[in-house]
Design an enzyme around this catalytic site. Structure first.
Site, mmCIF file in Angstrom:
data_model
loop_
_atom_site.group_PDB
_atom_site.id
_atom_site.type_symbol
_atom_site.label_atom_id
_atom_site.label_comp_id
_atom_site.label_asym_id
_atom_site.label_seq_id
_atom_site.Cartn_x
_atom_site.Cartn_y
_atom_site.Cartn_z
ATOM 1 N N GLU A 58 7.923 2.201 14.574
ATOM 2 C CA GLU A 58 8.642 2.899 13.517
ATOM 3 C C GLU A 58 8.551 4.391 13.815
ATOM 4 O OE1 GLU A 58 6.955 0.970 9.808
ATOM 5 O OE2 GLU A 58 9.008 0.188 9.806
ATOM 6 N N ASN A 98 0.791 -1.235 0.000
ATOM 7 C CA ASN A 98 0.000 0.000 0.000
ATOM 8 C C ASN A 98 0.821 1.282 0.000
ATOM 9 O OD1 ASN A 98 0.820 -0.603 2.567
ATOM 10 N ND2 ASN A 98 -1.105 -0.060 3.544
ATOM 11 N N GLU A 151 5.024 -4.628 11.737
ATOM 12 C CA GLU A 151 3.940 -3.650 11.528
ATOM 13 C C GLU A 151 2.836 -4.387 10.786
ATOM 14 O OE1 GLU A 151 3.709 -0.798 12.736
ATOM 15 O OE2 GLU A 151 5.745 -0.278 13.304
ATOM 16 N N CYS A 164 -3.350 0.265 6.916
ATOM 17 C CA CYS A 164 -3.377 -0.652 8.062
ATOM 18 C C CYS A 164 -4.030 -0.048 9.293
ATOM 19 C CB CYS A 164 -1.960 -1.062 8.405
ATOM 20 S SG CYS A 164 -0.905 0.365 8.638
HETATM 21 P P1 NAD Z 1 1.313 -9.830 3.166
HETATM 22 O O1 NAD Z 1 1.455 -10.234 4.576
HETATM 23 O O2 NAD Z 1 0.616 -10.709 2.226
HETATM 24 O O3 NAD Z 1 2.745 -9.569 2.526
HETATM 25 C C1 NAD Z 1 3.665 -8.677 3.098
HETATM 26 C C2 NAD Z 1 5.050 -8.972 2.579
HETATM 27 O O4 NAD Z 1 5.514 -10.196 3.139
HETATM 28 C C3 NAD Z 1 5.154 -9.138 1.065
HETATM 29 O O5 NAD Z 1 6.324 -8.486 0.629
HETATM 30 C C4 NAD Z 1 5.263 -10.647 0.897
HETATM 31 O O6 NAD Z 1 5.949 -11.036 -0.274
HETATM 32 C C5 NAD Z 1 6.052 -11.021 2.123
HETATM 33 N N1 NAD Z 1 5.924 -12.405 2.567
HETATM 34 C C6 NAD Z 1 4.871 -13.250 2.395
HETATM 35 N N2 NAD Z 1 5.134 -14.432 2.962
HETATM 36 C C7 NAD Z 1 6.368 -14.358 3.533
HETATM 37 C C8 NAD Z 1 7.184 -15.250 4.280
HETATM 38 N N3 NAD Z 1 6.786 -16.482 4.589
HETATM 39 N N4 NAD Z 1 8.401 -14.819 4.705
HETATM 40 C C9 NAD Z 1 8.805 -13.560 4.437
HETATM 41 N N5 NAD Z 1 8.086 -12.680 3.714
HETATM 42 C C10 NAD Z 1 6.871 -13.062 3.282
HETATM 43 O O7 NAD Z 1 0.638 -8.381 3.247
HETATM 44 P P2 NAD Z 1 0.117 -7.468 2.044
HETATM 45 O O8 NAD Z 1 -1.111 -8.124 1.507
HETATM 46 O O9 NAD Z 1 1.233 -7.112 1.139
HETATM 47 O O10 NAD Z 1 -0.274 -6.141 2.831
HETATM 48 C C11 NAD Z 1 -1.479 -5.976 3.488
HETATM 49 C C12 NAD Z 1 -1.323 -6.201 4.974
HETATM 50 O O11 NAD Z 1 -0.290 -5.380 5.496
HETATM 51 C C13 NAD Z 1 -2.562 -5.839 5.745
HETATM 52 O O12 NAD Z 1 -2.828 -6.781 6.756
HETATM 53 C C14 NAD Z 1 -2.198 -4.517 6.388
HETATM 54 O O13 NAD Z 1 -2.916 -4.208 7.527
HETATM 55 C C15 NAD Z 1 -0.737 -4.673 6.628
HETATM 56 N N6 NAD Z 1 -0.088 -3.371 6.714
HETATM 57 C C16 NAD Z 1 0.380 -2.949 7.935
HETATM 58 C C17 NAD Z 1 0.983 -1.714 8.054
HETATM 59 C C18 NAD Z 1 1.505 -1.215 9.379
HETATM 60 O O14 NAD Z 1 2.332 -0.338 9.397
HETATM 61 N N7 NAD Z 1 1.067 -1.742 10.494
HETATM 62 C C19 NAD Z 1 1.127 -0.908 6.930
HETATM 63 C C20 NAD Z 1 0.652 -1.368 5.714
HETATM 64 C C21 NAD Z 1 0.041 -2.619 5.623
#
Ligand code: NAD
Length: 484
Positions: free
Chosen positions: A458, A153, A250, A284
């Site tokens: 962060e 995002n 996060e 998020c």
């Molecule tokens: P996701 O968890 O599907 O993926 C996040 C990242 O992790 C990607 O780069 C993915 O390739 C990687 N990944 C996936 N499996 C992995 C593994 N086993 N080991 C290491 N890396 C791995 O999340 P998304 O769909 O990209 O993003 C949406 C989510 O992120 C939502 O739940 C949202 O709330 C959260 N988010 C949190 C924040 C925050 O600051 N708290 C900010 C933005 C998004």
């Protein structure tokens, strides 16, 4: 036909690197569905090269003074601001977020992080502790090689929010962007190097979850910072624990906004809009459970509906557009599934509720009223433009229900009663909170979640604690008092 093809897929040891043997990654512009770039996932050989480069680069970088390191970060911030327009256009292509947003929230936020941590880098000190004639001094030392893993995002912002404090502390970073939005982090790396960063200190490798997993479990890595979902967070945290690595997590949320009868209605509606529809709801910290006290509910819903009618949905490249598409067809379908569940479980649709009749992955901004705590839309993170209004009567009831979730990222309160605002926010189980506003995240303020929403913070001076460690040195001034 829009083309956003980067020079190469990866940025390793100060240069762009390609290896077409890696699995193909198609980068799709969400407003049209067209492929705008084709990249490749990092092969094991490239992951190895990036980690070796980071290991070597970190030594050179940590040997520089904090002020010198800070100068590089601050120069990078200036370059980012000069190129804000071009970087914002790329962010819009990568994510589909409207240019109106990306011009003020992405490269500018990344530049703020680089400037802020660049400014701190020269003053990261330890302390002197006198113990009679003996004394102890502490040194704030880098952790070593940090891995950053991003969500889709905020690709520019996440790359910088992780990179800036890591680099300020003298670490090197290997950053893996989300496979959905692979373009922007490459620009962050390019600009840092243009600003004078030594080769190997900030690397970008592309890939799916398997590349992330390979990075997290590598013994050369000392710290992992993930922005992503809770299920991914669980896996990454566990893998990091195996190697006793430091972590920042996060993760997701299902945050509450509590709107009391005495709230300023325009501010409350504005806060609910910011907390649900910015970036088409793909934030998020969104306040997706909007608890509204019964006395203000009808007026709140009426004004919210009115203001939603003025939304400008359209081509995100047009600066007049203020509402864009979902990032992928998949994310759109997930959100559409929640809309169906909302209706099926008895929530009352006030606005939106369906896919927009246009190209791309657009969903209308949606408001449900009469949502109850047990409905799926009130329990699960949707990550789309879906606002749920829940009714409440008493403060105690609202607080208890707001806290009845495994998540704890954010919370907001709208009221004109000063003491209630602080009393309520003090009881909400969340890391990042707002009173009479919502979703502002300046670099000076800590950001992060409690409960299942994450570990660590962060931004702000607090982030320094998550990218450095203290060495404690006891200095004996003699004689040594041994028992025999
Ligand atoms: P996701 O968890 O599907 O993926 C996040 C990242 O992790 C990607 O780069 C993915 O390739 C990687 N990944 C996936 N499996 C992995 C593994 N086993 N080991 C290491 N890396 C791995 O999340 P998304 O769909 O990209 O993003 C949406 C989510 O992120 C939502 O739940 C949202 O709330 C959260 N988010 C949190 C924040 C925050 O600051 N708290 C900010 C933005 C998004």
């Amino acid at each position: 036909m829009t083309n956003a093809q980067p020079k190469a897929s990866h940025f390793i040891n100060g240069e762009y690197v390609e290896d077409t043997n890696g699995q193909q990654i198609n980068c799709i512009f969400p407003a049209t569905g067209e492929t705008i770039a084709t990249l490749h996932s990092a092969t094991p050989e490239l992951i190895d090269r990036a980690l070796d480069a980071a290991k070597a680069g970190q030594k050179t970088w940590a040997a520089m003074s904090g002020t010198e390191r800070g100068r590089v970060l601050r120069r990078a911030a200036d370059i980012m601001r000069e190129r804000n327009h071009e970087l914002s256009q790329l962010e819009t292509l990568d994510t589909g977020k409207p240019l109106q947003e990306t011009l003020v929230a992405d490269a500018t936020s990344a530049a703020d992080a680089l400037e802020y941590f660049g400014g701190l880098a020269g003053s990261l000190t330890g302390e002197h502790i006198q113990l009679g004639d003996d004394w102890v001094y502490t040194k704030r030392e880098p952790l070593g090689v940090c891995v950053g893993i991003g969500a889709w995002n905020y690709p520019t912002q996440i790359a910088a929010w992780k990179g800036a404090p890591a680099l300020a502390c003298g670490n090197a970073m290997v950053f893996k962007p989300s496979e959905t939005t692979p373009l922007c982090a490459l620009k962050v790396a390019e600009i840092l190097h243009e600003a004078g960063l030594p080769a190997g200190v900030y690397n970008v490798v592309q890939g799916y979850g398997d590349v992330g997993a390979a990075l997290v479990s590598d013994p050369r890595v000392d710290k992992v910072s993930l922005t992503g979902s809770v299920p991914t967070g669980r896996k990454v945290y566990a893998a990091a624990a195996d190697g006793m690595k430091h972590v920042t997590m996060e993760l997701g949320g299902k945050s509450p906004i509590l709107i009391f009868d005495d709230a300023d209605i325009e501010d409350a509606v504005g806060g609910a809009i910011l907390g649900n529809f910015y970036s088409s709801g793909q934030v998020c910290s969104n306040g997706t459970r909007v608890f509204v006290q019964k006395g203000i509910k009808d007026a709140f819903l009426a004004r919210l509906k009115e203001r939603l009618e003025t939304v400008v949905m359209g081509d995100p490249r047009d600066e007049a557009t203020n509402f864009g598409p979902m990032v992928t067809a998949n994310q759109m379908n997930i959100v559409l599934g929640y809309l169906e569940k909302g209706v099926a479980e008895g929530a009352r649709l006030i606005s939106g509720g369906k896919r927009a009749s246009r190209d791309g992955f657009f969903i209308e901004p949606t408001v449900f009223a009469d949502v109850t705590d047990t409905m799926t839309i009130a329990q699960e993170e949707i990550f789309g433009p879906v606002l749920s209004v829940l009714d409440f009567e008493t403060e105690e009831d609202a607080i208890a229900r707001a806290n009845a979730t495994e998540f704890g990222l954010s919370a907001g309160v709208f009221t004109k009663d000063l003491t209630r605002a602080h009393r309520v926010i003090g009881q909400l189980e969340a890391g990042s909170c707002w009173i009479n506003t919502y979703n502002l995240a300046p670099v000076e303020a800590p950001f992060g979640g409690s409960k299942m929403s994450g570990v660590g913070r962060e931004n702000s001076k607090e982030a320094i604690n998550y990218y450095s460690q203290m060495k404690s040195v006891y200095v004996g001034m003699g004689p040594v008092d041994a028992p025999f």
